[in-house]
Design an enzyme around this catalytic site. Structure first.
Site, mmCIF file in Angstrom:
data_model
loop_
_atom_site.group_PDB
_atom_site.id
_atom_site.type_symbol
_atom_site.label_atom_id
_atom_site.label_comp_id
_atom_site.label_asym_id
_atom_site.label_seq_id
_atom_site.Cartn_x
_atom_site.Cartn_y
_atom_site.Cartn_z
ATOM 1 N N ASP A 167 134.959 -9.769 102.653
ATOM 2 C CA ASP A 167 134.596 -9.571 101.247
ATOM 3 C C ASP A 167 134.027 -10.888 100.725
ATOM 4 O O ASP A 167 134.774 -11.786 100.361
ATOM 5 C CB ASP A 167 135.835 -9.150 100.464
ATOM 6 C CG ASP A 167 135.578 -8.898 98.991
ATOM 7 O OD1 ASP A 167 134.416 -8.926 98.576
ATOM 8 O OD2 ASP A 167 136.566 -8.705 98.257
ATOM 9 N N GLU B 197 131.287 -14.049 92.228
ATOM 10 C CA GLU B 197 131.586 -12.652 91.925
ATOM 11 C C GLU B 197 133.080 -12.450 91.719
ATOM 12 O O GLU B 197 133.500 -11.686 90.842
ATOM 13 C CB GLU B 197 131.084 -11.759 93.072
ATOM 14 C CG GLU B 197 131.148 -10.257 92.785
ATOM 15 C CD GLU B 197 132.450 -9.592 93.236
ATOM 16 O OE1 GLU B 197 132.627 -8.400 92.967
ATOM 17 O OE2 GLU B 197 133.307 -10.290 93.848
ATOM 18 N N HIS C 133 141.194 -9.346 100.345
ATOM 19 C CA HIS C 133 141.638 -10.599 99.730
ATOM 20 C C HIS C 133 142.814 -11.226 100.468
ATOM 21 O O HIS C 133 143.587 -11.981 99.880
ATOM 22 C CB HIS C 133 141.970 -10.410 98.247
ATOM 23 C CG HIS C 133 140.761 -10.206 97.390
ATOM 24 N ND1 HIS C 133 140.751 -10.453 96.035
ATOM 25 C CD2 HIS C 133 139.513 -9.786 97.696
ATOM 26 C CE1 HIS C 133 139.548 -10.192 95.542
ATOM 27 N NE2 HIS C 133 138.783 -9.770 96.536
#
Length: 353
Positions: free
Chosen positions: A175, A207, A317
């Site tokens: 990610d 982001e 994450h």
């Protein structure tokens, strides 16, 4: 594309510190695109023109990964840190990390108590990150500074890349380096005779801390249509909140809704039409617990018809994100098909007659 993802995820690039990622991508795409620039926020913007006049598409993928930043160095050499992006404090203990210092990259670990101490503690306690620390091997503040460690140094998970199976890979920063890989590969695969109009790729910054790069970049482009490429959290594991609506290995995700965007229905329908025609596996994604750069792209100027292609991911994450190479390939194939068949904005707008 596997090697591309491996190389991208090895780069140290948390929120606000994406420059090395941008350098890698710029070097890779040099001579393969018609124009390349970096804006004031740090976004890398590239464009490629088709052989004929046609619509303009903007496709965004973010370069940053979640990470941390050095907040304080204690007298005994241990390092206090703050978060860059969203983390779950429950998974921080005993993780390996990498600090980018003035003297280069340095390993460290997020400390935890010995299991022998658990009987003196509350085993159900989750200590917030403010009460945790990183051990980089220094025995004092002076020694940590001799290692080159300073307040403000960025920190990421320690890079690694492994196969769990033939198609499933595990590592950090999928990610959204996986999305960056898809965008790079699409720009490389398409030549000017494959499409009409202009294909703009935006590799965005920050982001994970509020779509900041996309907010800046979106207003620089008058596009007919926009797409964001990002990973998305699947719901195919046994935890009680999982609803089995999105699974790893079942194809690219075509976004319906998240907290940053209700995808343009006509863009979504066009993606579905192309996926069906080309037999590209896909899943429809309704997940309010996530947001992407598409939220900002859709609000630029008078509004841009916008959609999202999502790469299904487990353990987002964390230091052990998992994706499937088949989903990655499906995402790239659908992006290429969409660029070849993109339409002017009027085709995606509401009609009132």
């Amino acid at each position: 594309m596997e090697q591309l993802v491996k190389e991208l995820t090895a780069i140290h690039g948390p929120c606000g510190f994406e420059e090395d990622v941008a350098k890698y991508i710029a070097s890779r795409l040099k001579g393969k695109v018609d124009h390349m620039e970096v804006d004031g926020a740090g976004n890398l913007i590239v464009s490629k023109k088709g052989s004929q006049v046609g619509p303009k598409i903007v496709v965004a993928a973010h370069m940053d990964e979640v990470g941390f930043i050095v907040k304080k160095i204690e007298e005994n050499g241990l390092i206090l840190f703050e978060k860059l992006g969203g983390h779950d404090d429950r998974i921080l203990l005993s993780q390996r990390v990498q600090i980018k210092t003035s003297q280069g990259l340095r390993p460290g670990v997020i400390g935890t108590i010995s299991a022998h101490m658990m009987k003196y503690d509350d085993p159900k306690k989750v200590r917030p990150h403010q009460r945790l620390y990183i051990d980089a091997g220094a025995s004092s503040k002076k020694e940590a500074e001799e290692f080159g460690i300073r307040i403000g140094d960025p920190i990421t998970w320690y890079p690694h890349f492994d196969h769990l199976s033939e198609t499933r890979i595990v590592g950090k920063a999928f990610d959204d380096r996986a999305g960056c890989a898809v965008l790079i590969q699409a720009l490389e695969d398409l030549n000017k005779d494959d499409f009409s109009g202009e294909f703009v790729g935006i590799f965005t910054v920050q982001e994970e801390v509020g779509l900041r790069g996309a907010r800046v970049a979106s207003h620089q482009q008058n596009a007919d249509v926009a797409l964001a490429l990002d990973t998305t959290a699947v719901s195919d594991t046994p935890e009680e909140m999982m609803d089995q609506t999105l699974a790893i290995g079942n194809g690219t995700g075509i976004k319906v809704l998240d907290f940053s965007l209700i995808a343009n229905k006509k863009v979504r329908d066009h993606l579905i039409e192309l996926a069906d025609a080309s037999k590209i596996p896909y899943q429809l994604e309704v997940f309010p617990g996530i947001g992407t750069d598409a939220g900002e792209l859709s609000l630029a100027h008078q509004g841009i018809p916008t959609g999202v292609l999502s790469i299904p991911s487990r353990y987002a994450h964390s230091s052990i994100e998992v994706i499937d190479l088949n989903d990655l390939e499906a995402t790239k194939n659908l992006l290429v098909a969409f660029v070849k068949n993109m339409r002017y904005s009027n085709s995606y707008k509401f009609t009132i007659e």
